[in-house]
Write a protein that holds these residues in place. Sequence first.
Motif, PDB file in Angstrom:
ATOM      1  N   ARG A  24      -6.871   2.579  -2.157  1.00  0.00           N
ATOM      2  CA  ARG A  24      -6.030   1.586  -1.481  1.00  0.00           C
ATOM      3  C   ARG A  24      -6.717   0.230  -1.425  1.00  0.00           C
ATOM      4  N   LYS A  25      -5.894  -0.786  -1.199  1.00  0.00           N
ATOM      5  CA  LYS A  25      -6.433  -2.151  -1.058  1.00  0.00           C
ATOM      6  C   LYS A  25      -5.602  -2.907  -0.027  1.00  0.00           C
ATOM      7  N   THR A  26      -6.287  -3.596   0.839  1.00  0.00           N
ATOM      8  CA  THR A  26      -5.610  -4.395   1.869  1.00  0.00           C
ATOM      9  C   THR A  26      -4.981  -5.634   1.224  1.00  0.00           C
ATOM     10  N   THR A  27      -3.733  -5.894   1.595  1.00  0.00           N
ATOM     11  CA  THR A  27      -3.031  -7.066   1.040  1.00  0.00           C
ATOM     12  C   THR A  27      -2.775  -8.134   2.095  1.00  0.00           C
ATOM     13  N   GLY A  28      -3.095  -7.810   3.355  1.00  0.00           N
ATOM     14  CA  GLY A  28      -2.875  -8.790   4.414  1.00  0.00           C
ATOM     15  C   GLY A  28      -2.827  -8.125   5.779  1.00  0.00           C
ATOM     16  N   TRP A  29      -2.402  -8.882   6.747  1.00  0.00           N
ATOM     17  CA  TRP A  29      -2.337  -8.390   8.129  1.00  0.00           C
ATOM     18  C   TRP A  29      -0.999  -8.792   8.730  1.00  0.00           C
ATOM     19  N   GLU A  30      -0.572  -7.999   9.711  1.00  0.00           N
ATOM     20  CA  GLU A  30       0.636  -8.331  10.456  1.00  0.00           C
ATOM     21  C   GLU A  30       0.423  -7.953  11.915  1.00  0.00           C
ATOM     22  N   LYS A  41      -2.044  -4.408   6.327  1.00  0.00           N
ATOM     23  CA  LYS A  41      -1.036  -4.087   5.299  1.00  0.00           C
ATOM     24  C   LYS A  41      -1.796  -3.782   4.019  1.00  0.00           C
ATOM     25  N   TYR A  42      -1.357  -2.703   3.329  1.00  0.00           N
ATOM     26  CA  TYR A  42      -2.104  -2.314   2.138  1.00  0.00           C
ATOM     27  C   TYR A  42      -1.166  -1.729   1.086  1.00  0.00           C
ATOM     28  N   ILE A  43      -1.685  -1.646  -0.106  1.00  0.00           N
ATOM     29  CA  ILE A  43      -0.961  -0.967  -1.182  1.00  0.00           C
ATOM     30  C   ILE A  43      -1.795   0.219  -1.639  1.00  0.00           C
ATOM     31  N   THR A  44      -1.087   1.258  -2.079  1.00  0.00           N
ATOM     32  CA  THR A  44      -1.769   2.415  -2.672  1.00  0.00           C
ATOM     33  C   THR A  44      -1.796   2.226  -4.177  1.00  0.00           C
ATOM     34  N   ILE A  45      -2.986   2.132  -4.736  1.00  0.00           N
ATOM     35  CA  ILE A  45      -3.139   1.903  -6.174  1.00  0.00           C
ATOM     36  C   ILE A  45      -2.959   3.202  -6.946  1.00  0.00           C
ATOM     37  N   GLY A  46      -3.385   4.310  -6.350  1.00  0.00           N
ATOM     38  CA  GLY A  46      -3.224   5.601  -7.025  1.00  0.00           C
ATOM     39  C   GLY A  46      -4.055   6.675  -6.373  1.00  0.00           C
ATOM     40  N   TYR A  47      -4.131   7.819  -7.035  1.00  0.00           N
ATOM     41  CA  TYR A  47      -4.880   8.970  -6.537  1.00  0.00           C
ATOM     42  C   TYR A  47      -5.815   9.458  -7.638  1.00  0.00           C
ATOM     43  N   ALA A  48      -6.965   9.971  -7.248  1.00  0.00           N
ATOM     44  CA  ALA A  48      -7.967  10.389  -8.230  1.00  0.00           C
ATOM     45  C   ALA A  48      -8.559  11.746  -7.856  1.00  0.00           C
ATOM     46  N   PRO A  49      -9.076  12.480  -8.842  1.00  0.00           N
ATOM     47  CA  PRO A  49      -9.659  13.800  -8.562  1.00  0.00           C
ATOM     48  C   PRO A  49     -11.046  13.716  -7.925  1.00  0.00           C
ATOM     49  N   GLU A  56     -13.554   3.790  -9.975  1.00  0.00           N
ATOM     50  CA  GLU A  56     -13.263   3.189 -11.281  1.00  0.00           C
ATOM     51  C   GLU A  56     -11.866   2.567 -11.288  1.00  0.00           C
ATOM     52  N   MET A  57     -10.868   3.304 -10.718  1.00  0.00           N
ATOM     53  CA  MET A  57      -9.510   2.772 -10.622  1.00  0.00           C
ATOM     54  C   MET A  57      -9.490   1.489  -9.783  1.00  0.00           C
TER      55      MET A  57
END
Length: 349
Positions: A24-30, A41-49, A56-57
Amino acid sequence: MRLANGIGTVYKLSGNRRNSYIVRKTTGWEIDEESGKAKQKYITIGYAPTRAKGLEMLMDYNKNPFDVESSKITFAEIFSKWSAEKFPTISASNVKGYNASYNCCSAIHDRVFKELKLTDLQGVIDNCGKNYPTLRKLKVLLSQMYEYAMKYEYCNKDYSQYVDILKYKNRNPNRTDRSPFSNEEIEALWVQKNNLYAQIVLMLIYSGVRVSELLDLKRENVHIDEHYFNVVESKTENGIRIVPIADKTYPFFRKWYDDGCEYLLHTPEGAHFDYRNYYDSYWTPVMELIGCSHKPHDTRHTCISMLTEKEVSPTMIKKIVGHSGAMSLTERVYTHVNVQELLRAINKI
């Protein structure tokens, strides 16, 4: 190890999961309206094993940020978006061809487009069982979809250019050998001539049409009193043609025609035959009844063989079965063939 502020985070989820690390990565605050406190506020970039793979992702994303939602789009969704732009600009026959190629890719329809690799695309080619001309069309589709996807940044590498179809140039992958019906097998079908579905096999043999052309034939395109019908939709442009109704099978065509249904051939309920339903429920039992294991396309080869044995001209045979794409220049010039000539040819068998 804690990552620097603004880089993002990778942590392990609870439970037994194949990809147990979330990236995940934070994109801002509310401001939370109830507590009055700042909320991430964050976005999920993906999932890894593994955590290492997750890091790396995360590094890849920070180096080259992308639209996370777009990165999850599937092969089927790319086709839908691409075709919405492409199809209004091309002919109906080309649309049909692209849809047929897309159907060959069913194994990857639900796969995330960005995650597809060369092995996935090559697997479609190797396992679809199509001949070389069809594989060329399939590769064209893949190439155009990748061009579209890269244009709109749904992916950053075109794997379609590496797909190998040349190894199938002189052979058909997973090809099932096709052979004409023998005289004995045809005679066995005539013994069963009162069987409606044995009649269909005979109608195919004595017309040379593709099974799809006969199943899709509408009653309105059958000129029953004039002993011919029009194929208005076909696998190829050259397949659009007039097909004579042989005297031997005319009673069968007449019977189905007199039923008055929208489609000449139809289920007992009067509905259009789906190919798989026809093949499993009607074709296969007839083959078992007469003790053979032919495929529907063998009827087409049978018609061609019978016409050839009766010394019908190659040009006339191609006109009847819709093979005009294989004609010489001289044969292509000879385009005007009336119904009576077609009937005289088909009635030789």
